[in-house]
Structures are given as structure tokens and as C-alpha cells.
Design a protein around this motif. Structure first.
Motif, short mmCIF file in Angstrom:
data_model
loop_
_atom_site.label_atom_id
_atom_site.label_comp_id
_atom_site.label_asym_id
_atom_site.label_seq_id
_atom_site.Cartn_x
_atom_site.Cartn_y
_atom_site.Cartn_z
N SER A 94 0.80 -1.21 0.00
CA SER A 94 0.00 0.00 0.00
C SER A 94 0.83 1.27 0.00
O SER A 94 0.40 2.29 -0.49
CB SER A 94 -0.95 0.01 1.20
N GLY A 95 2.02 1.23 0.58
CA GLY A 95 2.81 2.44 0.69
C GLY A 95 4.09 2.34 -0.10
O GLY A 95 4.38 1.31 -0.71
N ASN A 96 4.90 3.39 -0.05
CA ASN A 96 6.14 3.44 -0.82
C ASN A 96 7.30 2.79 -0.05
O ASN A 96 8.38 3.33 0.04
CB ASN A 96 6.49 4.89 -1.16
N THR A 97 7.02 1.65 0.54
CA THR A 97 8.07 0.86 1.18
C THR A 97 7.83 -0.57 0.78
O THR A 97 6.97 -0.86 -0.04
CB THR A 97 7.98 0.96 2.72
N GLY A 98 8.59 -1.47 1.33
CA GLY A 98 8.38 -2.88 1.00
C GLY A 98 7.35 -3.56 1.86
O GLY A 98 7.21 -4.77 1.83
N LYS A 99 6.60 -2.81 2.64
CA LYS A 99 5.64 -3.43 3.54
C LYS A 99 4.52 -4.08 2.76
O LYS A 99 3.80 -3.43 2.01
CB LYS A 99 5.07 -2.38 4.50
N LEU A 100 4.40 -5.37 2.94
CA LEU A 100 3.31 -6.12 2.33
C LEU A 100 2.32 -6.54 3.40
O LEU A 100 2.72 -6.93 4.49
CB LEU A 100 3.83 -7.37 1.62
N ILE A 101 1.04 -6.47 3.07
CA ILE A 101 -0.01 -6.99 3.94
C ILE A 101 -0.48 -8.29 3.32
O ILE A 101 -0.94 -8.30 2.17
CB ILE A 101 -1.18 -6.00 4.08
N ASP B 30 18.64 -3.44 -2.00
CA ASP B 30 18.77 -2.38 -1.01
C ASP B 30 17.94 -2.66 0.25
O ASP B 30 18.36 -2.38 1.36
CB ASP B 30 18.31 -1.04 -1.60
N ALA B 31 16.74 -3.16 0.06
CA ALA B 31 15.79 -3.31 1.16
C ALA B 31 15.73 -4.75 1.65
O ALA B 31 15.78 -5.69 0.86
CB ALA B 31 14.41 -2.85 0.73
N MET B 32 15.62 -4.89 2.96
CA MET B 32 15.47 -6.20 3.57
C MET B 32 14.40 -6.14 4.63
O MET B 32 14.15 -5.08 5.22
CB MET B 32 16.81 -6.69 4.17
N TYR B 33 13.76 -7.30 4.89
CA TYR B 33 12.59 -7.36 5.76
C TYR B 33 12.61 -8.64 6.59
O TYR B 33 13.13 -9.67 6.15
CB TYR B 33 11.30 -7.37 4.92
N TRP B 34 11.99 -8.56 7.76
CA TRP B 34 11.75 -9.74 8.57
C TRP B 34 10.25 -9.88 8.81
O TRP B 34 9.58 -8.92 9.24
CB TRP B 34 12.46 -9.65 9.92
N TYR B 35 9.75 -11.10 8.53
CA TYR B 35 8.36 -11.41 8.77
C TYR B 35 8.27 -12.60 9.73
O TYR B 35 9.16 -13.45 9.77
CB TYR B 35 7.64 -11.80 7.48
N SER B 49 14.38 -2.64 6.56
CA SER B 49 15.51 -1.72 6.38
C SER B 49 15.59 -1.35 4.91
O SER B 49 15.60 -2.21 4.05
CB SER B 49 16.81 -2.38 6.83
N GLN B 50 15.66 -0.06 4.65
CA GLN B 50 15.74 0.41 3.27
C GLN B 50 17.16 0.72 2.85
O GLN B 50 17.44 0.84 1.65
CB GLN B 50 14.87 1.66 3.11
N ILE B 51 18.05 0.87 3.83
CA ILE B 51 19.42 1.24 3.52
C ILE B 51 20.30 0.86 4.71
O ILE B 51 19.79 0.71 5.83
CB ILE B 51 19.51 2.76 3.24
N VAL B 52 21.57 0.71 4.45
CA VAL B 52 22.51 0.34 5.51
C VAL B 52 22.43 1.36 6.64
O VAL B 52 22.29 2.56 6.41
CB VAL B 52 23.94 0.25 4.93
N ASN B 53 22.53 0.84 7.86
CA ASN B 53 22.51 1.64 9.09
C ASN B 53 21.19 2.35 9.35
O ASN B 53 21.15 3.33 10.14
CB ASN B 53 23.66 2.67 9.10
N ASP B 54 20.14 1.88 8.74
CA ASP B 54 18.81 2.44 8.98
C ASP B 54 17.78 1.33 8.94
O ASP B 54 17.85 0.44 8.08
CB ASP B 54 18.47 3.49 7.92
N PHE B 55 16.80 1.36 9.85
CA PHE B 55 15.73 0.38 9.85
C PHE B 55 14.52 0.97 10.56
O PHE B 55 14.64 1.92 11.34
CB PHE B 55 16.17 -0.93 10.52
N THR B 95 14.68 -4.94 -4.54
CA THR B 95 15.65 -4.04 -5.16
C THR B 95 15.46 -2.60 -4.71
O THR B 95 16.42 -1.93 -4.41
CB THR B 95 15.53 -4.08 -6.70
N ILE B 96 14.19 -2.17 -4.64
CA ILE B 96 13.92 -0.79 -4.23
C ILE B 96 12.75 -0.79 -3.30
O ILE B 96 12.02 -1.78 -3.20
CB ILE B 96 13.63 0.13 -5.44
N THR B 97 12.54 0.27 -2.65
CA THR B 97 11.45 0.30 -1.69
C THR B 97 10.15 0.81 -2.29
O THR B 97 9.14 0.83 -1.63
CB THR B 97 11.80 1.18 -0.48
N GLY B 98 10.20 1.22 -3.54
CA GLY B 98 8.99 1.67 -4.19
C GLY B 98 8.07 0.52 -4.51
O GLY B 98 8.30 -0.61 -4.11
#
Lengths: 112, 114
Positions: A94-101, B30-35, B49-55, B95-98
Motif C-alpha cells: 500500500s505504501g512506498n516501502t516494502g511493507k506487504l499486507i 537495497d531493502a530487507m525485511y523480517w516477517y 531496512s531500506q538502507i545500511v545503518n537504517d531500519f 531491489t527498491i522500496t517503491g
């Protein structure tokens, strides 16, 4: 708050049938919708990604459609095979991040 | 082959102990996630995290911590403050956060705390 629902929770069909899995979401302002496959005890494999501007995507025997206005997506599997047995999950961004629902998934069993 | 490696596949810990789950990717994402995934439930986002040293915190960050010191690595620590840590943990990257790139997932770590 975006909510994603998948119905049915489980489905059992004989081999060779064409079938449709359903996914609905409450907020139509999405970036994209992604369908995944998950085998027991494994991670998720991306099947199809539909951007918000697209109506459908196809890959082999799989076809996914998206109707943003009604908040629905369907995953069509043609000529199902026992190897298609798995859990199928849909997820919206939904947003401009990788957040998936994510929805809770539909567990498919294709019987030989 | 490019991909996401999570280790270990199975992890057992006693209640009250902190435990760190490893996630490494060689996809140059670039982006990594934990579910987190629980039986009969969809995946829920813990941290991303969208970039190194930021989450940023996800929907269920309480009792978890992360670091992103390298682009390739995004370890998750499950602390003793997490009330129900037993679950299947999945790491993902993109690859990107968009909105245009799909998420790629690792094979998960199943954590059991007794």
C-alpha cells in the motif's frame, strides 16, 4: 487499515481441473499485488506481481487478475497438477516501502 | 546462484535466552525485511531496512531487535521480552522500496522456545 482476505482457506480438486483462488483487500489505494506459493516448511516463492496500473499478469498456466475498484484479485490455475499442491498467498503493497499486507492463504491439494 | 540464505533452519532455545537469526542476501538488494508466520495466519512484518545503518519497526516489533551494518546482512535478535517467540521467521529482500519490485524470500528459520 488495509486488510487482506483469502477464501477459501482450503481447496481440494482432482487433477486436470481449472481453478480460481480469490483474494480481496479493503483499501483500493495499492501499489501492487503479489501472489506467492509456499510449500510446507519452506519460504515463499513469488509467482506473479501485478502493478496497480495493470489488469492481469500471466506466467505459464497461471493468470492473475486485479480489479482495484472492487478490491479483488484472482489467481487462475489451468489444468491443475499434483505438483501445484501448496499454500497460495496474496499480498498487497500500500505504501512506498516494502511493507506487504498478507492474506492468510489458501491451501490447495490437487489429487492424482 | 543469487538468493537469500537464512540460518539455521531449525533453532531451539530455552525461555529467557536471546537468540539471533541470520539472513544474508547476494542479490544486491537495497531493502530487507523480517516477517513472522504463525500457524493459520498470514505473515506479519517485524522490521524492515531500506538502507545500511537504517531500519524501521513493522507491525509487531516489540521484543525484537535488528541491525543493518552491511548491505548483504540483516540479522534479527529475538529477545527474552518477546512473549510468544515460537514461530516461523522469514527474511525477504527487494531491489527498491517503491512499489515496482517483487519481494524475494529465504527458506525461513523455525524457532522453538521452551
Amino acid at each position: 487499515k488495509q486488510e487482506v482476505t483469502q477464501i477459501p482457506a482450503a481447496l481440494s480438486v482432482p487433477e486436470g481441473e481449472n481453478l480460481v483462488l480469490n483474494c480481496s483487500f479493503t483499501d483500493s489505494a495499492i501499489y501492487n499485488l503479489q501472489w506467492f506459493r509456499q510449500d510446507p516448511g519452506k519460504g515463499l516463492t513469488s509467482l506473479l506481481l501485478i502493478q496497480s496500473s495493470q489488469r492481469e499478469q500471466t506466467s505459464g498456466r497461471l493468470n492473475a487478475s486485479l480489479d482495484k475498484s472492487s478490491g479483488r484479485s484472482t489467481l487462475y490455475i489451468a489444468a491443475s497438477q499434483p505438483g501445484d499442491s501448496a499454500t497460495y498467498l496474496c499480498a498487497v503493497r500500500s505504501g512506498n516501502t516494502g511493507k506487504l499486507i498478507f492474506g492468510q492463504g489458501t491451501t490447495l491439494q490437487v489429487k492424482p | 546462484d543469487g538468493g537469500i540464505t537464512q540460518s539455521p533452519k531449525y533453532l531451539f532455545r530455552k525461555e529467557g535466552q536471546n537468540v539471533t537469526l541470520s539472513c544474508e542476501q547476494n542479490l544486491n538488494h537495497d531493502a530487507m525485511y523480517w516477517y513472522r508466520q504463525d500457524p493459520g495466519q498470514g505473515l506479519r512484518l517485524i522490521y524492515y531496512s531500506q538502507i545500511v545503518n537504517d531500519f524501521q519497526k513493522g507491525d509487531i516489533a516489540e521484543g525484537y531487535s535488528v541491525s543493518r551494518e552491511k548491505k548483504e546482512s540483516f540479522p534479527l535478535t529475538v529477545t527474552s521480552a518477546q512473549k510468544n517467540p515460537t514461530a516461523f521467521y522469514l527474511c525477504a529482500s527487494s531491489t527498491i522500496t517503491g512499489g515496482v519490485s517483487p519481494l524475494h524470500f529465504g527458506n525461513g528459520t523455525r524457532l522453538t522456545v521452551t
